[in-house]
Each structure stands twice: as structure tokens, then as C-alpha cells.
Design a protein around this motif. Sequence first.
Motif, PDB file in Angstrom:
ATOM      1  N   ASN A 182      43.216  48.458  18.537  1.00  0.00           N
ATOM      2  CA  ASN A 182      42.610  49.723  18.943  1.00  0.00           C
ATOM      3  C   ASN A 182      41.404  49.442  19.826  1.00  0.00           C
ATOM      4  O   ASN A 182      40.353  49.020  19.351  1.00  0.00           O
ATOM      5  CB  ASN A 182      42.185  50.535  17.723  1.00  0.00           C
ATOM      6  N   GLN A 183      41.549  49.666  21.121  1.00  0.00           N
ATOM      7  CA  GLN A 183      40.483  49.369  22.057  1.00  0.00           C
ATOM      8  C   GLN A 183      39.418  50.462  22.048  1.00  0.00           C
ATOM      9  O   GLN A 183      39.539  51.473  21.361  1.00  0.00           O
ATOM     10  CB  GLN A 183      41.067  49.183  23.461  1.00  0.00           C
ATOM     11  N   ILE A 184      38.370  50.247  22.834  1.00  0.00           N
ATOM     12  CA  ILE A 184      37.184  51.085  22.800  1.00  0.00           C
ATOM     13  C   ILE A 184      37.172  52.082  23.954  1.00  0.00           C
ATOM     14  O   ILE A 184      37.415  51.727  25.108  1.00  0.00           O
ATOM     15  CB  ILE A 184      35.908  50.215  22.862  1.00  0.00           C
ATOM     16  N   PHE A 185      36.860  53.337  23.626  1.00  0.00           N
ATOM     17  CA  PHE A 185      36.659  54.375  24.635  1.00  0.00           C
ATOM     18  C   PHE A 185      35.165  54.573  24.815  1.00  0.00           C
ATOM     19  O   PHE A 185      34.463  54.951  23.878  1.00  0.00           O
ATOM     20  CB  PHE A 185      37.322  55.680  24.185  1.00  0.00           C
ATOM     21  N   ASP A 186      34.659  54.294  26.007  1.00  0.00           N
ATOM     22  CA  ASP A 186      33.220  54.333  26.251  1.00  0.00           C
ATOM     23  C   ASP A 186      32.685  55.731  26.526  1.00  0.00           C
ATOM     24  O   ASP A 186      31.481  55.932  26.562  1.00  0.00           O
ATOM     25  CB  ASP A 186      32.858  53.437  27.438  1.00  0.00           C
TER      26      ASP A 186
ATOM     27  N   LYS B  80      40.783  52.892  28.133  1.00  0.00           N
ATOM     28  CA  LYS B  80      39.980  52.182  27.147  1.00  0.00           C
ATOM     29  C   LYS B  80      39.776  50.739  27.607  1.00  0.00           C
ATOM     30  O   LYS B  80      40.442  50.261  28.515  1.00  0.00           O
ATOM     31  CB  LYS B  80      40.670  52.198  25.776  1.00  0.00           C
ATOM     32  N   ARG B  81      38.861  50.057  26.957  1.00  0.00           N
ATOM     33  CA  ARG B  81      38.581  48.652  27.278  1.00  0.00           C
ATOM     34  C   ARG B  81      38.693  47.814  26.007  1.00  0.00           C
ATOM     35  O   ARG B  81      38.564  48.323  24.894  1.00  0.00           O
ATOM     36  CB  ARG B  81      37.183  48.513  27.862  1.00  0.00           C
TER      37      ARG B  81
ATOM     38  N   ASP C  67      42.637  57.456  16.721  1.00  0.00           N
ATOM     39  CA  ASP C  67      41.491  57.885  17.521  1.00  0.00           C
ATOM     40  C   ASP C  67      40.679  58.983  16.847  1.00  0.00           C
ATOM     41  O   ASP C  67      39.504  59.164  17.146  1.00  0.00           O
ATOM     42  CB  ASP C  67      41.962  58.374  18.897  1.00  0.00           C
TER      43      ASP C  67
END
Length: 303
Positions: free
Chosen positions: A108-112, A129-130, A143
Motif C-alpha cells: 500500500n503506497q503513500i498518497f501525499d 501514489k508513491r 485506503d
Amino acid sequence: MRQSFGITGLVQALLALGAALGLGAVGLADRAAAAGDEAVHIERQPWSFAGMRGKFDREQLQRGFQVYQDVCAACHGLKRVYFRNLAEPGGPEFNVEAVKGLAASWPNQIFDGPNDAGDIATRKGAIIKRPARLSDPILGPYDNDKQARAAQNGALPPDLSIITKARGVEVHGGFAAHVGSMLRDVANGYQEGGADYLYALLTGYTNKPADFKLADGMNYNVAFPGHQIAMIPPLSQGRVKYQNKDVPQTVEQYAKDVTAFLSWAADPRLEERKSMGWVVMLYLLVTAVLLYFAKRRLWADVH
């Protein structure tokens, strides 16, 4: 109007004080006792971090994270724990470079969020996402809560960051039983009610009694209040492959290891806090002795 403070108020104050100080299992059950006022008995486990001098076992914390990653992370997050914490002293103490790689590969990547102009970057209608960094939290697979409920038939998997602080065991009996339990827990420095409950829950899945009515989609668990839980049995024999072949790969061992890890996640400064407590006690002891002799000297000529 001033309220009277009788025996009931005194009992409530004592129980609240014990809960606030983390001194025992008085009134800390996450729900009422099982259906029909049945008392659920939770066995106390011999944790390495228990008591006034307890410390975490580093290898156990590392195994516990492996159980979380291989099993629990499929539904649950650790949003109050950051990847960098896994490499810090007092915790699992993984290699920093290994944790960087773990963060970069976390599913699960990061949403800035929006940029400086307030625009949200998207690609083909999907929010970009990153990969995670050391400074990012360990997120679960969903999410938001609505997405989690939709995937779990309406049940919301709780975040596990402070699950051993949010859960506990319950003392059954009257006033004398509660006070006796509290005093015993104070003397022993007992703060592991949440860990004991979580271990009992993870190992408490069994076949339901013949006369027990189990609702659709629920599972029978002897430790869960009401004995009906939506979570399917998460652990099974041999599900997690430990590198150390000398460590049993059993449900009980998995439960112990992941419970120890989640206890650290909920209280990462436990060792530092206990160490400081001994320093404070020594300081108070020395101060008391100095004050005693100072008093003797000051009042030596007074009869």
C-alpha cells in the motif's frame, strides 16, 4: 450543587486510577463479558517484557513483525508505527537499509495529497501514489474505512498500532475481588492485560458447542466476548516460515511472537520508561536518606 462522594464514588475512582496508571486488569475489558454474563477467563502468559524489569526479546519482535507482514497486514494497518521505528533502538532493530527496501516495496503506497496549487495528481482517473519511505507510516491494504468494510462483508478490521492498549482482561467478582486484584497487580507491576487477551484471542478459535447458535459469517472463539467474531482464524500451523528452524512454527508460537511485536508497537518506549523508573526510585531513596540525616542533625539539640 456539590455531589456526595460515597463508597461507589471511591470504588470508581480507584478503578479509574488503576486503569489510568496501567496497573492491572481492573475494568479494562473491551466489551461486556460473554453472552449470559458468562465470565471469560484469560490466562496470564510469561512475557519477557512483563514486570518491573521486563525487556523485549529482539528476535521475538523480528519474528512477530514477520507474522504481521505475512498474515495480519492483509487486513490490518499500523498507522501509528513508522518504518523508521523498525530500525530504532528498543524495537526489532532491523538493519536500516533493509527497512528502506521494505518500505519501498510495501504494497500500500503513500498518497501525499494535493500539491501547492491544490491539484491532485491523477493518471487515467486514478490518484497517483508513491513508494513509502522511512518517514512514512505502515499502512494497511485499504485506503479508507468504507473500502475496508466493503472488502470484509461489513466488518471493519481495526488498526493494530495500539491494540494491546485498547484491549484488556476483566476482573469478575465484588469490591474485594477488584481491590485485591488491583493491589496484586500493583505489587507485580502487571501491565500485560492487553497482550494476554490478544494471545488468548488468536489461540481461542475452536469448534462451537453443539447447543451454541452461531450467526452466519461468524466464527467461534472462546476468548472473545460473546464467542462470535467476524475475523476468520488468521493463524495456522506452518503458515509463516521462520529462518530459525529451532523456533516452533505453531499457532501458539506465532501468536506469542506477533503479540509481543504489537505490544512493542503500542509501547515502544517501555524499556526506556522502566529504566527511568528505577533511576527515579534510586533518586528518591537517596533523597529520603539525606533528608533523614539532615533532620537528625538540625534537631539534635532539641529535647
